[in-house]
Each structure stands twice: as C-alpha cells, then as structure tokens.
Design an enzyme around this catalytic site. Sequence first.
Site, PDB file in Angstrom:
ATOM      1  N   ARG A  37       0.720  -1.123  -0.049  1.00 35.96           N
ATOM      2  CA  ARG A  37      -0.023  -0.037  -0.034  1.00 35.96           C
ATOM      3  C   ARG A  37       0.950   1.261   0.056  1.00 35.96           C
ATOM      4  O   ARG A  37       2.150   1.423   0.594  1.00 35.96           O
ATOM      5  CB  ARG A  37      -0.922  -0.139   1.378  1.00 35.96           C
ATOM      6  CG  ARG A  37      -1.886   1.096   1.201  1.00 35.96           C
ATOM      7  CD  ARG A  37      -2.896   0.796   2.344  1.00 35.96           C
ATOM      8  NE  ARG A  37      -2.153   0.926   3.678  1.00 35.96           N
ATOM      9  CZ  ARG A  37      -3.048   0.992   4.868  1.00 35.96           C
ATOM     10  NH1 ARG A  37      -4.303   0.804   4.657  1.00 35.96           N
ATOM     11  NH2 ARG A  37      -2.512   0.899   6.045  1.00 35.96           N
ATOM     12  N   SER A 106     -12.825  -3.647  -1.905  1.00 31.94           N
ATOM     13  CA  SER A 106     -13.270  -3.238  -0.750  1.00 31.94           C
ATOM     14  C   SER A 106     -14.849  -2.968  -0.834  1.00 31.94           C
ATOM     15  O   SER A 106     -15.239  -2.535  -1.555  1.00 31.94           O
ATOM     16  CB  SER A 106     -12.563  -1.910  -0.072  1.00 31.94           C
ATOM     17  OG  SER A 106     -11.210  -2.147   0.072  1.00 31.94           O
ATOM     18  N   LYS A 135      -7.482   3.673   9.632  1.00 34.21           N
ATOM     19  CA  LYS A 135      -8.555   4.214   8.531  1.00 34.21           C
ATOM     20  C   LYS A 135      -9.548   5.122   9.335  1.00 34.21           C
ATOM     21  O   LYS A 135     -10.394   4.509  10.099  1.00 34.21           O
ATOM     22  CB  LYS A 135      -9.305   2.900   7.806  1.00 34.21           C
ATOM     23  CG  LYS A 135      -9.595   3.000   6.536  1.00 34.21           C
ATOM     24  CD  LYS A 135      -9.891   1.691   5.828  1.00 34.21           C
ATOM     25  CE  LYS A 135     -10.544   1.993   4.469  1.00 34.21           C
ATOM     26  NZ  LYS A 135      -9.770   2.495   3.551  1.00 34.21           N
TER      27      LYS A 135
END
Length: 204
Positions: A37, A106, A135
């Site tokens: 990521r 997702s 998040k």
Amino acid sequence: MNDYRLYLVTDDQQDLATLKHVVNEALQGGVTMVQVREKHGDVRAFIERAQMVKEILKGSGVPLIINDRVDVALAVDADGVHLGQDDMPVEIARQLIGANKILGLSIENEAQLAQADNLPIDYIGLSAIFATPTKTNTKKHWGIEGLQKALSTTSLPIVAIGGIHEGNIPELMATGVHGLALVSAICHAKDPKSATEYLLGLMD
C-alpha cells in the site's frame, strides 16, 4: 492452500529498509498474501516498494497484491490488485490485468455487498470490521454480526479488514471468514516473524 488466510497489508509510513525487514520476517513466519500500500501518490516510490517486495516473495508462492493502482500492478507484473470503491471500476481493471490475476474489492456497505457477486472480482475486502486508527474515514463498522451476514450473502471469499488484533481473532475465525488482513499487528511488532507465527496459531 488458502492464500487469503493471513493477509499482510504493508504500512506506507515505514521506510524501505523497515518494509524489507517486515516482509522478510512475515514471510518466514508464514504470511499467505502481501498487499503493498502506498497512499502518498508517488508512483515511482510505489513501484520501487512493490519491486522490492516482489523480489522478497519470489519463489515463495505468496501472492503480491498492489493496493489501488492498476498501473503499478502492471508495471511490476504483480499477482493482483486490490481496489477501493473510488478507484478504477473493477470491470476495466479486469480487462487490463487479464483473467489470471487476482482482483479484490473493498466492500463498505450492504448495497455494495449485494452487487459483489455480479462483478469480475476474486474476493472481497470487508471494511471495516472494527474501528481502526489506520482508517479514519470509515463509513461503517460491520462487527462480528455484520461479517456473519456478509458471509451468508456472498459466494466470494471474504477477507476481514480493520481493527483486527490478537484479542478478536478467535471470534472472527469462528465465523468461517476466509482471511484476516492485518497491518499494525505485524508491521509494528518488535519481531514480525514471531508475531506472524503467533497470529497464525490463533487462527487454527
């Protein structure tokens, strides 16, 4: 083998040397999938990180997944890509990466979940199961009940993401979930190899 079982998502705040150490150790500990990521938008840095991780995983059979960026996945010939709801549409991504690559998406709410089985994807990242510091813009927390409901709704494998740690792993595994995605439990562990082995032990 279930590739999704222990799904490591790398921490984009860590430098290259730390990333290399974490992935190496996690691989030795038995991690089954690695997603790189990079949220800073620096494509060159992303490619560099992805190539390094690919080199570590070479010959291990552990798939390399790229987060968000189909171009980076193609550039390094990764095993797959994981997309969010605001990224490239999965239909276009599938055309670009081809039929044999892994494509994850997702899923953040019931409406998206209801559509999932009609999409050209291989698995779902159900986000977020619990509240998580990595998040902050999460729209929904599924919780154990939501995860159970999702598992009964879709025929696709589900990887649970968000707020997962040693305390809730046994409860999550009891749902029959296909995999757990972890960031800090491995990336921030003093000994990522031992942490990975320990987490896998909790999943049995």
